[in-house]
Design a protein around this motif. Structure first.
Motif, PDB file in Angstrom:
ATOM      1  N   UNK A 135      20.845  -5.506 -13.932  1.00  0.00           N
ATOM      2  CA  UNK A 135      19.572  -5.620 -13.736  1.00  0.00           C
ATOM      3  C   UNK A 135      18.639  -5.834 -15.078  1.00  0.00           C
ATOM      4  N   UNK A 136      18.666  -4.997 -15.877  1.00  0.00           N
ATOM      5  CA  UNK A 136      17.940  -5.066 -16.954  1.00  0.00           C
ATOM      6  C   UNK A 136      18.501  -6.344 -17.695  1.00  0.00           C
ATOM      7  N   UNK A 137      19.795  -6.654 -17.870  1.00  0.00           N
ATOM      8  CA  UNK A 137      20.216  -7.624 -18.619  1.00  0.00           C
ATOM      9  C   UNK A 137      19.741  -9.061 -17.977  1.00  0.00           C
ATOM     10  N   UNK A 138      19.569  -8.899 -16.538  1.00  0.00           N
ATOM     11  CA  UNK A 138      19.310 -10.465 -16.058  1.00  0.00           C
ATOM     12  C   UNK A 138      17.926 -10.228 -15.586  1.00  0.00           C
ATOM     13  N   UNK A 139      16.865  -9.397 -15.961  1.00  0.00           N
ATOM     14  CA  UNK A 139      15.732  -9.328 -15.757  1.00  0.00           C
ATOM     15  C   UNK A 139      15.370  -9.378 -14.088  1.00  0.00           C
ATOM     16  N   UNK A 140      16.199  -8.478 -13.549  1.00  0.00           N
ATOM     17  CA  UNK A 140      15.948  -8.327 -11.975  1.00  0.00           C
ATOM     18  C   UNK A 140      15.368  -6.807 -11.691  1.00  0.00           C
ATOM     19  N   UNK A 141      14.280  -7.034 -10.734  1.00  0.00           N
ATOM     20  CA  UNK A 141      13.863  -5.478 -10.209  1.00  0.00           C
ATOM     21  C   UNK A 141      15.079  -4.672  -9.978  1.00  0.00           C
ATOM     22  N   UNK A 142      14.662  -3.398 -10.048  1.00  0.00           N
ATOM     23  CA  UNK A 142      15.633  -2.187  -9.761  1.00  0.00           C
ATOM     24  C   UNK A 142      15.108  -1.516  -8.381  1.00  0.00           C
ATOM     25  N   UNK A 143      15.871  -1.533  -7.517  1.00  0.00           N
ATOM     26  CA  UNK A 143      15.256  -0.642  -6.212  1.00  0.00           C
ATOM     27  C   UNK A 143      16.376   0.229  -5.885  1.00  0.00           C
ATOM     28  N   UNK A 144      16.259   0.935  -4.529  1.00  0.00           N
ATOM     29  CA  UNK A 144      17.022   1.869  -4.261  1.00  0.00           C
ATOM     30  C   UNK A 144      16.783   2.488  -2.901  1.00  0.00           C
ATOM     31  N   UNK A 145      17.617   2.730  -2.215  1.00  0.00           N
ATOM     32  CA  UNK A 145      17.542   3.611  -1.010  1.00  0.00           C
ATOM     33  C   UNK A 145      18.692   4.004  -0.383  1.00  0.00           C
ATOM     34  N   UNK A 146      18.594   4.962   1.009  1.00  0.00           N
ATOM     35  CA  UNK A 146      19.366   5.602   1.512  1.00  0.00           C
ATOM     36  C   UNK A 146      20.541   4.918   2.276  1.00  0.00           C
ATOM     37  N   UNK A 147      19.792   3.614   3.002  1.00  0.00           N
ATOM     38  CA  UNK A 147      20.574   3.218   4.141  1.00  0.00           C
ATOM     39  C   UNK A 147      20.831   4.171   5.289  1.00  0.00           C
ATOM     40  N   UNK A 148      19.700   5.044   5.539  1.00  0.00           N
ATOM     41  CA  UNK A 148      19.891   5.869   6.748  1.00  0.00           C
ATOM     42  C   UNK A 148      19.968   5.137   8.074  1.00  0.00           C
ATOM     43  N   UNK A 149      20.811   5.629   8.805  1.00  0.00           N
ATOM     44  CA  UNK A 149      20.940   5.271  10.092  1.00  0.00           C
ATOM     45  C   UNK A 149      21.052   6.113  11.310  1.00  0.00           C
TER      46      UNK A 149
END
Ligand code: AMP
Ligand code: ZN
Ligand code: FE
Ligand code: FE
Length: 283
Positions: free
Chosen positions: A235-249
C-alpha cells in the motif's frame, strides 16, 4: 483502547444482526467509527446512522461489491459514498437481481441432493433483497442438514461443491467506477482472496489503481502478521490508502467479533481521516 471497524455486515445482506445490534456490539468494543458494508445494498445505513448518533459512534456509509477479474472473485469496498444516489442504487439493484437468478439454481441442486428446501424459505429467512449463500447456509442449519455455515459451504455451497452455481459479477473496474460515480473511495477487500495470475498482487493493485482504486484493506480478521506487513508495504509503495475491518457477519462467521476480529485485530482510528479526505477530494 479505541479502534475503528470499516467492514461490517448486517441483516440488510447476509449478516445475522440488524444495524442497531451491530452498533451496540461496536460500542461495547470501544469502536469509535465504523462502516456498514453490506453486499450490494445500502438500505441498512439510515438505521446504523440513527443508532450511531445515540451511541456516539461515527457511521461511514459503505457497500461491498463482489467482482470477477477473469481469474478470481475479488471484493471491492466503497466508502463515504453518496449512498442515496439513484444511479448507484439502480446498479446495486441489478446485482441483487442476478442473485435472484442464481439462488434458485442452487436450491435446485440441493433438492437434487435430497435436501428439502425451497427458495421461498430462503427469502423468508433472509428478509432482505440482497440474498446470498450464507442465507442458504442458515436454512440448512435451521433444518439440521448441517451444524454450521462452514459445513454448509464445505459440503454444498463453496466453489467446486455440488450445489455451487456462479453468478454474473461485474469486472473490478466496473465496480470501482460505480463507487467513484457516487463520489466514494474504492478499496480492495481482503487481498488474500486475490489468486495470483502471474503478475503478483503488486501488479494487480497497480492495474486496479489505474482503474481508480484508492486503497487496500490491510488489516483484516484472518490476516497473519506477515500478510498484514506485506500488504502494508505494498500500500505504501503504490500510494494506496490503508483500511481495515473485521468482516463481521454474526452467525455465519461465529469466530469473528466486531472490532476485534478473531481477537487480535485493531484498526487504528488514525486511518479514518485520510479516507475521508480522499472522499472529500472527490465531491
Ligand atoms: P454470495 O455473495 O451469495 O456468492 O456468497 C458469498 C459470501 O458467502 C461471501 O461474501 C462470504 O460472506 C460468505 N462465505 C463464503 N465462504 C464462506 C464460508 N466457508 N463460510 C461462511 N461464509 C462464507
Ligand atoms: Zn457476506
Ligand atoms: Fe468480502
Ligand atoms: Fe464482507
Amino acid at each position: 483502547m479505541s479502534r475503528i471497524d470499516l467492514h461490517l455486515h448486517t441483516t440488510h445482506s447476509d449478516g445475522s444482526l440488524p444495524p442497531s445490534e451491530v452498533l451496540k456490539l461496536a460500542a461495547k468494543a470501544s469502536v469509535t467509527a465504523l462502516a456498514i458494508t453490506d453486499h450490494d445494498i445500502t438500505s441498512g445505513i439510515p438505521e446504523a446512522m440513527a443508532t450511531g448518533r445515540e451511541l456516539g459512534i461515527e457511521v461511514i456509509p459503505g457497500v461491498e461489491i463482489s467482482c470477477f477479474d477473469g481469474t478470481s472473485e475479488l471484493h471491492i469496498l466503497g466508502y463515504c459514498l453518496d449512498w442515496q444516489d439513484s444511479v448507484l442504487n439502480g446498479r446495486l439493484a441489478s446485482l441483487r437481481a442476478s442473485r435472484h437468478r442464481r439462488n434458485p439454481l442452487i436450491i435446485e441442486r440441493l433438492r437434487a441432493a435430497g435436501l428439502d428446501v425451497t427458495y421461498d424459505e430462503v427469502r423468508a429467512l433472509a428478509g432482505t433483497e440482497s440474498v446470498g449463500r450464507p442465507h442458504i447456509a442458515r436454512l440448512l442449519m435451521q433444518k439440521k442438514y448441517v451444524s454450521s455455515a462452514k459445513e454448509a459451504f464445505d459440503r454444498y455451497l463453496a466453489e467446486g461443491k455440488p450445489a455451487y452455481v456462479p453468478r454474473d459479477l461485474p469486472a473490478p473496474a466496473e465496480a470501482i467506477s460505480w463507487i467513484r460515480d457516487a463520489k466514494g473511495v474504492a478499496v480492495l477487500a481482503h487481498p488474500t482472496w486475490v489468486k495470483d495470475s502471474g503478475d503478483g498482487l503488486g501488479g494487480r493493485l497497480t492495474a486496479l489503481k489505474e482503474a481508480g482504486l484508492g486503497g487496500v484493506e490491510v488489516h483484516y480478521s484472518t490476516h497473519s502478521k506477515t500478510q498484514t506487513a506485506s500488504y502494508l508495504e505494498l500500500a505504501k509503495r503504490l500510494d494506496l490508502l490503508v483500511t481495515g475491518g473485521s468482516d463481521f457477519h454474526g452467525l455465519t462467521k461465529p469466530d469473528i467479533e466486531v472490532g476485534y476480529g478473531r481477537g487480535d485485530l485493531r484498526v487504528n482510528p488514525r486511518l479514518l481521516e485520510p479516507l475521508k479526505a480522499a472522499a472529500a477530494a472527490r465531491s
